[in-house]
Write a protein that holds these residues in place. Structure first.
Motif, short mmCIF file in Angstrom:
data_model
loop_
_atom_site.label_atom_id
_atom_site.label_comp_id
_atom_site.label_asym_id
_atom_site.label_seq_id
_atom_site.Cartn_x
_atom_site.Cartn_y
_atom_site.Cartn_z
N LYS A 1 0.99 -1.17 -0.04
CA LYS A 1 0.11 0.11 0.20
C LYS A 1 0.81 1.06 0.04
O LYS A 1 1.84 1.43 0.84
N ASN A 2 0.58 2.09 -0.94
CA ASN A 2 1.67 3.36 -1.17
C ASN A 2 1.16 4.58 -0.28
O ASN A 2 2.03 5.31 -0.19
N SER A 3 0.03 4.55 0.47
CA SER A 3 -0.41 5.88 1.00
C SER A 3 0.21 5.72 2.58
O SER A 3 -0.02 4.78 3.19
N LEU B 225 0.28 8.27 5.77
CA LEU B 225 -0.13 9.31 6.65
C LEU B 225 0.65 9.86 7.44
O LEU B 225 1.12 9.34 8.55
N ALA C 103 6.06 6.53 -2.42
CA ALA C 103 4.99 6.69 -1.45
C ALA C 103 4.02 7.97 -1.69
O ALA C 103 4.51 9.15 -2.12
N ASN C 104 2.59 7.68 -1.24
CA ASN C 104 1.74 8.86 -1.62
C ASN C 104 1.55 9.46 -0.22
O ASN C 104 1.02 8.89 0.55
N ILE C 105 2.19 10.50 0.13
CA ILE C 105 2.31 11.10 1.47
C ILE C 105 0.96 12.05 1.66
O ILE C 105 0.70 12.77 0.70
N GLU C 106 0.33 11.87 2.65
CA GLU C 106 -0.96 12.59 2.74
C GLU C 106 -0.92 13.05 4.19
O GLU C 106 -0.29 12.56 5.20
N ARG D 201 -10.69 8.36 6.77
CA ARG D 201 -9.90 8.06 5.84
C ARG D 201 -9.29 6.61 5.75
O ARG D 201 -8.93 6.02 4.86
N ASP E 62 -6.61 1.58 2.16
CA ASP E 62 -5.29 1.74 1.24
C ASP E 62 -4.25 2.49 1.93
O ASP E 62 -3.31 2.75 1.29
N VAL E 63 -4.10 2.44 3.37
CA VAL E 63 -2.93 3.11 3.98
C VAL E 63 -2.11 2.17 4.72
O VAL E 63 -2.44 1.36 5.42
#
Length: 395
Positions: free
Chosen positions: A78-80, A82, A100-103, A121, A126-127
């Motif tokens: 999983k790329n997300s 937080l 990674a997808n940083i949120e 979220r 998907d985190v």
């Protein structure tokens, strides 16, 4: 942000450097690897990890965090990831390096997370991980670890604790009840970064990464055509992103943990409590003086600025005060944050606001707070008062 290395750390580091051991494998540092394992065991026990875990030293907190994030992506697929706006500035950069997808998790001006937003979220499933900081390097906040651990019971994600700066404060005896609860919850995290070269009295180049599940090392394991033949001890380099690693850093850390055991009510814990006490003293001064805006410290960092409210002039006054203190040979740092993170004024949301940041890194600082307060008071009664009066006259 770094304490002066202890005398024993300096002496043993210099001694070990004469042999320049390499803790990649037994071939390069059989004795220093044994010392690294012993020191890692002491750090793990501090977080109540006493049985199964894996850990090793790295050359810095950035590399420790990079490794933990990389392991997360590999294990969870999983790329997300937080994080909060108060996470170390390098976390987002490290995330981008590994795709990674940083949120960012919304928070209020006190740094409190929006837990309802976070719960919603996480429902998307998907985190890969949530990164929490045990001692942010800006405001010195301990993020809501215990609350996120509760969410971990409901949703499938990993928890990484960036305790690079503040991790050792788990030993202090004068934390708030909330901070104590958050530190206690670290034991349920999946991975932990802590930097002995920050508050652990070590020379620069000594960080530690811990994993609760030794099986996590499956994604790091590699082989080498010319090392790892000596099986007399574990080849730590086989389970790291780094290969060659300083054996001297391990020797110095081991020697320090022998002289300053990582236990509550010990000498090292007392030093940490004194740092924290200095922060409480300075906060007490501000709480009885309406001329300052300040943030209540969780650890040993106090952030404040002259004035009752954060305004467009706050940065100017902060810079003036820093220069005034410097003229008296008192050094304090500056911290620049986005306005929306520390003020509810819409007009300041897109502004960069500079504040004063005081970091108490020695037990002796506990006795220096009175001197600091007197110097700050002198500034407020002279330079600040005169300029502020001129502004009022103009109005």
């Amino acid at each position: 942000m770094n304490t002066i290395p202890s005398s024993i750390a300096q002496a043993t580091y210099i001694l070990a450097m004469q042999f320049n051991p390499n803790n990649q494998s037994a071939e390069g540092g059989r004795a220093s690897i044994a010392m690294e394992l012993s020191a890692i065991s002491a750090i793990a026990a501090m977080f109540n990890w006493k049985q199964q875990y894996h850990g090793h030293l790295t050359s810095g907190g950035s590399l420790s965090n990079l490794e933990a994030l990389w392991v997360t992506i590999k294990l969870t697929q999983k790329n997300s990831i937080l994080i909060s706006h108060h996470s170390h500035y390098n976390i987002a950069r490290l995330g981008s390096m590994i795709g990674a997808n940083i949120e960012y998790i919304p928070c209020d001006i006190e740094g409190n997370w929006d837990m309802l937003w976070l719960a919603d979220r996480l429902k998307l499933n998907d985190v890969g991980a949530i990164v929490l900081t045990a001692g942010t390097t800006g405001l010195g906040k301990v993020e809501p670890i215990s609350k996120v651990i509760q969410l971990k019971l409901q949703y499938n994600f990993r928890v990484h604790i960036d305790a690079a700066y503040g991790g050792y404060f788990i030993l202090a005896d004068n934390l708030s009840e909330e901070s104590q609860s958050n530190f206690s919850a670290i034991t349920q995290a999946d991975s932990i970064t802590i930097d002995p070269h920050k508050l652990g009295m070590q020379p620069l180049g000594c960080s530690c990464i811990l994993y609760k599940n030794p099986g996590d090392m499956s994604v790091l394991t590699h082989d080498s055509p010319y090392t790892y033949y000596d099986t007399s001890t574990i080849a730590l380099g086989k389970f790291c992103l780094e290969c060659s690693r300083s054996g001297a850093a391990a020797v110095a850390l081991w020697a320090t943990t022998q002289c300053y055991p990582l236990i509550k009510n010990g000498e090292f814990a007392f030093i940490l409590s004194q740092m924290r006490n200095a922060a409480l003293k300075l906060t007490y001064f501000f709480s009885h003086n309406k001329q300052f805006i300040y943030f209540k410290p969780d650890l040993n960092i106090v952030v404040f600025a002259p004035g009752q409210f954060i305004t467009i002039k706050t940065s100017h006054y902060s810079n003036q005060l820093q220069q005034f203190l410097l003229s008296k040979k008192i050094y304090v740092a500056l911290l620049t944050l986005d306005g929306h993170l520390i003020s509810s004024d819409p007009a300041l949301a897109s502004e960069k606001i500079t504040l004063i940041r005081v970091c108490f890194m020695k037990s002796e600082h506990n006795d220096f707070v009175e001197t600091l307060c007197k110097a700050i008071s002198e500034f407020m009664s002279t330079k600040y008062k005169v300029e502020h009066r001129d502004q009022l006259t103009e109005v």
